[in-house]
Design a protein around this motif. Structure first.
Motif: not given
Length: 354
Positions: A258-283
């Motif tokens: 949990w502690f590591i996850t909390a530290l990584m959350f900002p990166l996960h948040l940015l990565g999840s936004i990119t992931r969402f955009v990637v998935m929306r551009t893909c077939k």
């Protein structure tokens, strides 16, 4: 992460390497992984029924995070020469006075553009492609159907595939995958390669292989395998939603993390936004009529594992935050299923040895 096959192509038209042979994963019950069926749920199963098992690709897990860092690097290298050129036009005093300064200026413009072009190549293989590259293993017809990175579909008999563990990197902690080689008529030359949806340590992959092999080779094991699977990515004929993508990227196996996850959350948040955009551009990948005809599922099939069976509160499972009684019930279900599966694999192994 083992990205071999996506960003750098598999090496084809070559003889089987010593490592291919050394780390072979056999369809029968000899060689590596023959000593038991420890099958793990690695959140890669899209669907499982009595006819076929469908898996996501090994690249699916980290979609978004790699693309985020690639965009940052591309933007940095691209904007550097743009800034230099703008400075030259806006400030005449900054223009070079001799050939050496001119040479250095040209290098300062060309090298970043070359690097930007290199990172752009990665992005072109992520955006506007496919949401995932599934592999479907048909238990009844003993066929393997592969949706390849280029969008084509390859179908090959299960027993004709040379499975092995492929390595990405040669450091102290290389990432390994389960690779399937299609061989030429000589039985030695690799003419095509694909990967199953696992990327892990060398030892862990043996357990993942046990899951797949049990599905294809062991009788009366489907209920046990179904009890092992907990969560399926909801990508069958649709795109995942943003919330699932974020939770999938943040998934952990223990509250200790949990502690590591909390530290990584900002990166996960940015990565999840990119992931969402990637998935929306893909077939969304679609199987051919021939594959669908080969994989017809009985209307009353008792085995029906899919995203429809996912836990009610997915975030609790992803973040290892299930109530104790729910966790214990799930743990007991999986352990009992694995023990039953071990016994069935041993029986199948003994039967084939006779």
């Amino acid at each position: 992460m083992n990205y071999t096959g996506l960003y750098n192509p598999f090496k084809l038209n070559r003889p089987l390497s010593d490592d291919d042979i050394k780390y072979q994963l056999r369809q029968d019950f000899s060689g590596l992984g023959a000593s038991g069926a420890v099958a793990l749920d690695d959140t890669v199963v899209i669907k499982m029924n009595s006819t076929y098992l469908e898996l996501v690709d090994k690249y699916y897990s980290n979609r978004g995070m790699f693309e985020f860092f690639t965009i940052v690097m591309f933007s940095s290298f691209f904007l550097t020469p743009v800034s230099v050129i703008c400075l030259l036009f806006s400030n005449p005093m900054s223009r070079p006075d001799d050939l050496i300064e001119l040479f250095l200026l040209i290098i300062a413009i060309i090298l970043p553009l070359i690097m930007a072009r290199w990172f752009l190549g990665f992005l072109r293989k992520s955006f506007f492609t496919w949401t995932h590259y599934p592999v479907r293993l048909n238990r009844k017809t003993q066929m393997v159907h592969i949706f390849k990175v280029g969008g084509t579909i390859l179908s090959v008999p299960w027993n004709d595939v040379f499975f092995t563990r492929g390595r990405a990197g040669y450091g102290s902690m290389p990432e390994w995958s389960i690779d399937g080689h299609i061989l030429a008529d000589d039985g030695k030359t690799v003419i095509d390669t694909f990967s199953l949806g696992f990327s892990s340590t060398r030892r862990e992959l043996v357990k993942n292989w046990a899951f797949v092999r049990s599905y294809m080779e062991v009788d009366d094991c489907l209920e046990d395998l179904a009890d092992i699977i907990v969560l399926c990515p909801p990508v069958a004929e649709k795109r995942e939603n943003y919330l699932f993508g974020l939770q999938y990227m943040m998934r952990i196996e223990s509250r200790i993390m949990w502690f590591i996850t909390a530290l990584m959350f900002p990166l996960h948040l940015l990565g999840s936004i990119t992931r969402f955009v990637v998935m929306r551009t893909c077939k969304i990948p679609r199987w051919s009529e021939e594959v669908e005809a080969d994989c017809v599922v009985d209307a009353n099939d008792p085995i029906n594992v899919s995203a429809a069976n996912n836990p009610r509160h997915i975030w609790r499972y992803m973040l290892a935050n299930q109530p104790l009684d729910e966790y214990n019930a799930l743990y007991d279900r999986q352990i009992n299923a694995v023990e039953r599966l071990r016994a069935k694999v041993q029986a199948a192994k003994n039967q084939r040895a006779e």
